[in-house]
Design a protein around this motif. Structure first.
Motif, PDB file in Angstrom:
ATOM      1  N   ARG A   2      42.859  40.159  29.749  1.00 43.61           N
ATOM      2  CA  ARG A   2      43.460  40.206  31.085  1.00 43.61           C
ATOM      3  C   ARG A   2      44.422  41.389  31.164  1.00 43.61           C
ATOM      4  O   ARG A   2      45.283  41.550  30.298  1.00 43.61           O
ATOM      5  CB  ARG A   2      44.217  38.903  31.331  1.00 43.61           C
ATOM      6  CG  ARG A   2      45.009  38.950  32.632  1.00 43.61           C
ATOM      7  CD  ARG A   2      45.756  37.670  32.911  1.00 43.61           C
ATOM      8  NE  ARG A   2      46.620  37.890  34.081  1.00 43.61           N
ATOM      9  CZ  ARG A   2      46.780  37.064  35.072  1.00 43.61           C
ATOM     10  NH1 ARG A   2      46.169  35.909  35.069  1.00 43.61           N
ATOM     11  NH2 ARG A   2      47.581  37.357  36.094  1.00 43.61           N
ATOM     12  N   ASP A   4      47.191  43.197  33.720  1.00 42.80           N
ATOM     13  CA  ASP A   4      47.963  43.190  34.964  1.00 42.80           C
ATOM     14  C   ASP A   4      48.615  44.549  35.130  1.00 42.80           C
ATOM     15  O   ASP A   4      49.231  45.067  34.195  1.00 42.80           O
ATOM     16  CB  ASP A   4      49.049  42.114  34.909  1.00 42.80           C
ATOM     17  CG  ASP A   4      48.464  40.724  35.071  1.00 42.80           C
ATOM     18  OD1 ASP A   4      48.231  40.311  36.219  1.00 42.80           O
ATOM     19  OD2 ASP A   4      48.230  40.062  34.028  1.00 42.80           O
ATOM     20  N   LEU A   6      51.354  46.666  37.438  1.00 40.69           N
ATOM     21  CA  LEU A   6      52.419  46.593  38.437  1.00 40.69           C
ATOM     22  C   LEU A   6      52.577  47.973  39.053  1.00 40.69           C
ATOM     23  O   LEU A   6      52.847  48.946  38.349  1.00 40.69           O
ATOM     24  CB  LEU A   6      53.742  46.155  37.789  1.00 40.69           C
ATOM     25  CG  LEU A   6      53.684  44.849  36.977  1.00 40.69           C
ATOM     26  CD1 LEU A   6      55.069  44.491  36.443  1.00 40.69           C
ATOM     27  CD2 LEU A   6      53.145  43.713  37.836  1.00 40.69           C
ATOM     28  N   ASN A  32      39.564  40.791  33.125  1.00 42.63           N
ATOM     29  CA  ASN A  32      40.086  40.510  34.467  1.00 42.63           C
ATOM     30  C   ASN A  32      41.222  41.474  34.723  1.00 42.63           C
ATOM     31  O   ASN A  32      42.126  41.591  33.884  1.00 42.63           O
ATOM     32  CB  ASN A  32      40.617  39.075  34.567  1.00 42.63           C
ATOM     33  CG  ASN A  32      39.495  38.072  34.496  1.00 42.63           C
ATOM     34  OD1 ASN A  32      38.505  38.176  35.217  1.00 42.63           O
ATOM     35  ND2 ASN A  32      39.626  37.099  33.605  1.00 42.63           N
ATOM     36  N   ILE A  33      41.150  42.167  35.852  1.00 39.24           N
ATOM     37  CA  ILE A  33      42.202  43.141  36.155  1.00 39.24           C
ATOM     38  C   ILE A  33      42.873  42.738  37.465  1.00 39.24           C
ATOM     39  O   ILE A  33      42.194  42.527  38.473  1.00 39.24           O
ATOM     40  CB  ILE A  33      41.620  44.573  36.285  1.00 39.24           C
ATOM     41  CG1 ILE A  33      40.817  44.941  35.028  1.00 39.24           C
ATOM     42  CG2 ILE A  33      42.738  45.582  36.497  1.00 39.24           C
ATOM     43  CD1 ILE A  33      40.130  46.305  35.102  1.00 39.24           C
ATOM     44  N   TYR A  34      44.198  42.622  37.416  1.00 39.08           N
ATOM     45  CA  TYR A  34      44.962  42.279  38.621  1.00 39.08           C
ATOM     46  C   TYR A  34      45.958  43.383  38.893  1.00 39.08           C
ATOM     47  O   TYR A  34      46.682  43.794  37.990  1.00 39.08           O
ATOM     48  CB  TYR A  34      45.709  40.958  38.432  1.00 39.08           C
ATOM     49  CG  TYR A  34      44.793  39.805  38.096  1.00 39.08           C
ATOM     50  CD1 TYR A  34      44.149  39.087  39.101  1.00 39.08           C
ATOM     51  CD2 TYR A  34      44.552  39.464  36.765  1.00 39.08           C
ATOM     52  CE1 TYR A  34      43.288  38.040  38.791  1.00 39.08           C
ATOM     53  CE2 TYR A  34      43.698  38.423  36.443  1.00 39.08           C
ATOM     54  CZ  TYR A  34      43.068  37.715  37.457  1.00 39.08           C
ATOM     55  OH  TYR A  34      42.218  36.691  37.143  1.00 39.08           O
ATOM     56  N   VAL A  35      45.983  43.861  40.136  1.00 38.74           N
ATOM     57  CA  VAL A  35      46.961  44.883  40.506  1.00 38.74           C
ATOM     58  C   VAL A  35      47.984  44.228  41.431  1.00 38.74           C
ATOM     59  O   VAL A  35      47.623  43.685  42.478  1.00 38.74           O
ATOM     60  CB  VAL A  35      46.286  46.078  41.202  1.00 38.74           C
ATOM     61  CG1 VAL A  35      47.307  47.174  41.457  1.00 38.74           C
ATOM     62  CG2 VAL A  35      45.130  46.623  40.357  1.00 38.74           C
ATOM     63  N   ASN A  36      49.239  44.231  40.987  1.00 38.22           N
ATOM     64  CA  ASN A  36      50.300  43.553  41.748  1.00 38.22           C
ATOM     65  C   ASN A  36      51.295  44.577  42.271  1.00 38.22           C
ATOM     66  O   ASN A  36      51.767  45.428  41.513  1.00 38.22           O
ATOM     67  CB  ASN A  36      51.093  42.598  40.836  1.00 38.22           C
ATOM     68  CG  ASN A  36      50.174  41.710  40.014  1.00 38.22           C
ATOM     69  OD1 ASN A  36      49.595  40.783  40.542  1.00 38.22           O
ATOM     70  ND2 ASN A  36      50.029  42.022  38.731  1.00 38.22           N
ATOM     71  N   LEU A  74      54.749  36.761  35.404  1.00 35.14           N
ATOM     72  CA  LEU A  74      53.516  36.746  34.604  1.00 35.14           C
ATOM     73  C   LEU A  74      53.734  36.183  33.206  1.00 35.14           C
ATOM     74  O   LEU A  74      52.866  35.515  32.648  1.00 35.14           O
ATOM     75  CB  LEU A  74      52.966  38.174  34.469  1.00 35.14           C
ATOM     76  CG  LEU A  74      52.435  38.808  35.759  1.00 35.14           C
ATOM     77  CD1 LEU A  74      52.304  40.323  35.608  1.00 35.14           C
ATOM     78  CD2 LEU A  74      51.093  38.197  36.125  1.00 35.14           C
ATOM     79  N   SER A 110      46.035  40.117  26.366  1.00 33.05           N
ATOM     80  CA  SER A 110      46.574  40.457  27.682  1.00 33.05           C
ATOM     81  C   SER A 110      47.484  41.668  27.575  1.00 33.05           C
ATOM     82  O   SER A 110      47.993  41.990  26.501  1.00 33.05           O
ATOM     83  CB  SER A 110      47.349  39.274  28.265  1.00 33.05           C
ATOM     84  OG  SER A 110      48.538  39.079  27.544  1.00 33.05           O
ATOM     85  N   ILE A 112      50.234  44.187  30.183  1.00 30.07           N
ATOM     86  CA  ILE A 112      50.841  44.514  31.485  1.00 30.07           C
ATOM     87  C   ILE A 112      51.174  46.006  31.474  1.00 30.07           C
ATOM     88  O   ILE A 112      51.805  46.497  30.528  1.00 30.07           O
ATOM     89  CB  ILE A 112      52.136  43.693  31.739  1.00 30.07           C
ATOM     90  CG1 ILE A 112      51.822  42.196  31.826  1.00 30.07           C
ATOM     91  CG2 ILE A 112      52.829  44.157  33.023  1.00 30.07           C
ATOM     92  CD1 ILE A 112      53.053  41.302  32.039  1.00 30.07           C
TER      93      ILE A 112
END
Ligand code: ADE
Length: 248
Positions: A2, A4, A6, A32-36, A74, A110, A112
């Motif tokens: 994962r 993330d 920011l 899984n890539i999440y852009v916050n 997170l 994971s 960040i």
């Protein structure tokens, strides 16, 4: 895995993450890539994320509160640094990104990535939040986003199952030296001929030629890499011979 990210400009990732290898890895469920947008974590009504530098000077500095809050959301609060769960600040002040770091990060569950902007982030982000600070090269980008895209690409292609592992094993830098030259059809293109050896069908000789070419190319283009490369005994012999002939 994962990842993330920011960032104050999440839309910058739309194109790069929606194509090629990264998209395939996401579609296969390997990453899984999440852009916050950490602006959402700014505590005030106006969602302010930057402020003037203490002591004066040009530009604005990213405030610590929204970045700490985003990471704590997170990773949990109170936040305790854990090198197994890297929190990486992207900045020109960081250690230089390379294939070894990409490999190390590809093995984590994971990650960040914090994209800086303006004159950078308040020093307390680097000191008390980030487990690492990384630069992708000795030049200044207007923000960490292109650096995050570069890093995600280099990391994701090393995750097992994303691409054929034989092709990553042969990559430039995989053992600290550059890759040998590659050719495809036609054998003669505008009078430029593919080396005969590659058309010979003699796999032993082809492998030997490739090892020589890889060492030769590294010596010519990136001799600095040879100091820390892990060369086989045969490659060391090839290098010694090339160096000898260069000195004649
Ligand atoms: N932000 C600005 N310049 C950068 C660089 N060279 N590497 C990583 N992040 C950056």
């Amino acid at each position: 895995m994962r990842i993330d990210i920011l960032s104050l400009f999440p839309e910058m990732f739309d194109g790069p993450f929606a194509s090629s290898i990264i998209k395939r890895a996401v579609d296969k469920g390997l990453v899984n890539i999440y852009v916050n947008n950490f602006r959402n974590y700014a505590p005030d009504r106006h969602k302010v994320v930057d402020d003037y530098p203490y002591g004066g000077g040009a530009g604005m500095v990213l405030k610590p509160e929204p970045i700490f809050a985003a990471v704590e959301d997170l990773r949990g609060s109170p936040y305790v640094k854990n090198p197994q769960k890297p929190v990486i600040l992207l900045s020109p002040q960081g250690r230089l990104f390379d294939q070894n770091i990409a490999r190390e990060l590809a093995s984590r569950e994971s990650l960040i990535l914090i994209c800086g902007h303006y004159e950078g982030a308040d020093e307390r982000v680097s000191q008390h939040l980030a487990t690492d600070e990384i630069s992708i090269g000795d030049y200044v980008l207007s923000g960490g986003e292109p650096a995050a895209i570069v890093m995600v690409d280099a990391i994701v292609r090393l995750i097992p199952g994303v691409i054929d592992c034989l092709s990553t094993a042969d990559d430039s830098f995989s053992r600290g030296i550059l890759e040998y030259p590659q050719y495809t059809r036609p054998a003669n293109f505008r009078g430029c001929q593919v080396p005969d050896i590659l058309l010979s069908g003699n796999h032993g000789e082809i492998e030997k030629w490739r090892r020589i070419q890889a060492v030769k190319r590294t010596l010519e283009r990136r001799p600095d890499l040879l100091d820390s490369a892990s060369l086989t005994a045969e490659e060391q012999k090839i290098l010694a011979r090339l160096e000898y002939f260069n000195h004649l």
